[in-house]
Design an enzyme around this catalytic site. Sequence first.
Site, PDB file in Angstrom:
ATOM      1  N   ILE A 157       9.499   4.944  -0.024  1.00  0.00           N
ATOM      2  CA  ILE A 157       9.783   3.599   0.485  1.00  0.00           C
ATOM      3  C   ILE A 157       8.877   2.558  -0.156  1.00  0.00           C
ATOM      4  O   ILE A 157       9.314   1.451  -0.485  1.00  0.00           O
ATOM      5  CB  ILE A 157       9.641   3.585   2.018  1.00  0.00           C
ATOM      6  N   GLY A 158       7.620   2.892  -0.351  1.00  0.00           N
ATOM      7  CA  GLY A 158       6.687   1.933  -0.940  1.00  0.00           C
ATOM      8  C   GLY A 158       7.062   1.555  -2.354  1.00  0.00           C
ATOM      9  O   GLY A 158       7.051   0.369  -2.728  1.00  0.00           O
ATOM     10  N   TYR A 160       1.056  12.382  14.372  1.00  0.00           N
ATOM     11  CA  TYR A 160       1.798  11.441  13.533  1.00  0.00           C
ATOM     12  C   TYR A 160       2.469  10.369  14.390  1.00  0.00           C
ATOM     13  O   TYR A 160       2.367   9.172  14.104  1.00  0.00           O
ATOM     14  CB  TYR A 160       2.845  12.203  12.723  1.00  0.00           C
ATOM     15  N   SER A 162       7.636   4.326  12.504  1.00  0.00           N
ATOM     16  CA  SER A 162       8.517   5.495  12.472  1.00  0.00           C
ATOM     17  C   SER A 162       9.223   5.616  13.805  1.00  0.00           C
ATOM     18  O   SER A 162       8.645   5.316  14.860  1.00  0.00           O
ATOM     19  CB  SER A 162       7.728   6.773  12.203  1.00  0.00           C
ATOM     20  N   THR A 186       0.851  -1.190   0.000  1.00  0.00           N
ATOM     21  CA  THR A 186       0.000   0.000   0.000  1.00  0.00           C
ATOM     22  C   THR A 186       0.888   1.241   0.000  1.00  0.00           C
ATOM     23  O   THR A 186       1.981   1.247   0.549  1.00  0.00           O
ATOM     24  CB  THR A 186      -0.950   0.026   1.205  1.00  0.00           C
ATOM     25  N   GLY A 187       0.398   2.295  -0.640  1.00  0.00           N
ATOM     26  CA  GLY A 187       1.228   3.481  -0.778  1.00  0.00           C
ATOM     27  C   GLY A 187       2.493   3.184  -1.539  1.00  0.00           C
ATOM     28  O   GLY A 187       3.573   3.656  -1.183  1.00  0.00           O
ATOM     29  N   GLY A 188       2.362   2.436  -2.621  1.00  0.00           N
ATOM     30  CA  GLY A 188       3.542   1.947  -3.341  1.00  0.00           C
ATOM     31  C   GLY A 188       3.925   2.765  -4.556  1.00  0.00           C
ATOM     32  O   GLY A 188       4.594   2.251  -5.447  1.00  0.00           O
ATOM     33  N   THR A 189       3.510   4.032  -4.597  1.00  0.00           N
ATOM     34  CA  THR A 189       3.782   4.831  -5.794  1.00  0.00           C
ATOM     35  C   THR A 189       4.934   5.807  -5.626  1.00  0.00           C
ATOM     36  O   THR A 189       5.300   6.500  -6.576  1.00  0.00           O
ATOM     37  CB  THR A 189       2.523   5.619  -6.214  1.00  0.00           C
ATOM     38  N   SER A 190       5.507   5.900  -4.432  1.00  0.00           N
ATOM     39  CA  SER A 190       6.645   6.803  -4.227  1.00  0.00           C
ATOM     40  C   SER A 190       7.429   6.352  -3.007  1.00  0.00           C
ATOM     41  O   SER A 190       6.969   5.521  -2.220  1.00  0.00           O
ATOM     42  CB  SER A 190       6.179   8.256  -4.041  1.00  0.00           C
TER      43      SER A 190
END
Length: 249
Positions: A18-19, A150, A137, A12-16
């Site tokens: 670390i992902g 966060y 994090s 998930t969130g694999g477009t920029s």
Amino acid sequence: MNRLHSKRALVTGGTSGIGLETAKQFLAEGARVMVTGSSDESLAEARRQLGGDALFSQTDAGDLQAQAKLAQQVRDAFGLLDVAFINAGIGVFMPLEAWDEAAFDRSMAVNFKGPFFLLQALLGTFANPASVIFNGSVNAHLGMPASSVYSATKAGLISLAKTLSGELATRGIRLNTVSPGTVTTPIYGKLGMPADALQQMKDGLTAVIPLHRFGSPVEIAKAVVFLASDESTYAVGSEFILDGGLTIA
């Protein structure tokens, strides 16, 4: 290397950041990969970089109905799922007095509530064995000003990996967390800070990191590959802190 040969993986969130780098490493290690992103534009760029071997889904990580839809897409594409890197998240940094309920709820939805219910939606889809990796994090361990919400969401993920490990171990599902420190990703460009203030912040952070540099996405992705692979079968409920020594400084 071929450590993930034939494994079916979701990022998930694999477009920029670390992902995206993790998706590249997964593909290089022989996995079949589905990547999620929040916009057509980001998915188009990821498709350009990852090529035709990956699958793509536009998904709002903070929308509960979208998590159920994503789980169905995974089932339709793969049947069963061997690896989930639950990475999608947002970083909003503001002092306490600047927060309102809408901003608080959005951060919680994307960074914690969405991952929780995605995991729930995927329960019947996980193979036995399966590996789930959360992206946490080091902020969960630091008293960094303006990071309250966060940090709380990331601390929640770290706790979730531990508590659900005890609950899901008998199903063959391992949960672990990678907790990056300062890593060169697009998140810093999304903070809305003037360029000089952003550079000053980066310089200040670099000065207190024992390695005196930011990490790279590939350094985090390599750890995710390890946790996704059969090399890490005794890692359960663990947290891998990858911060250049920041938390020991």
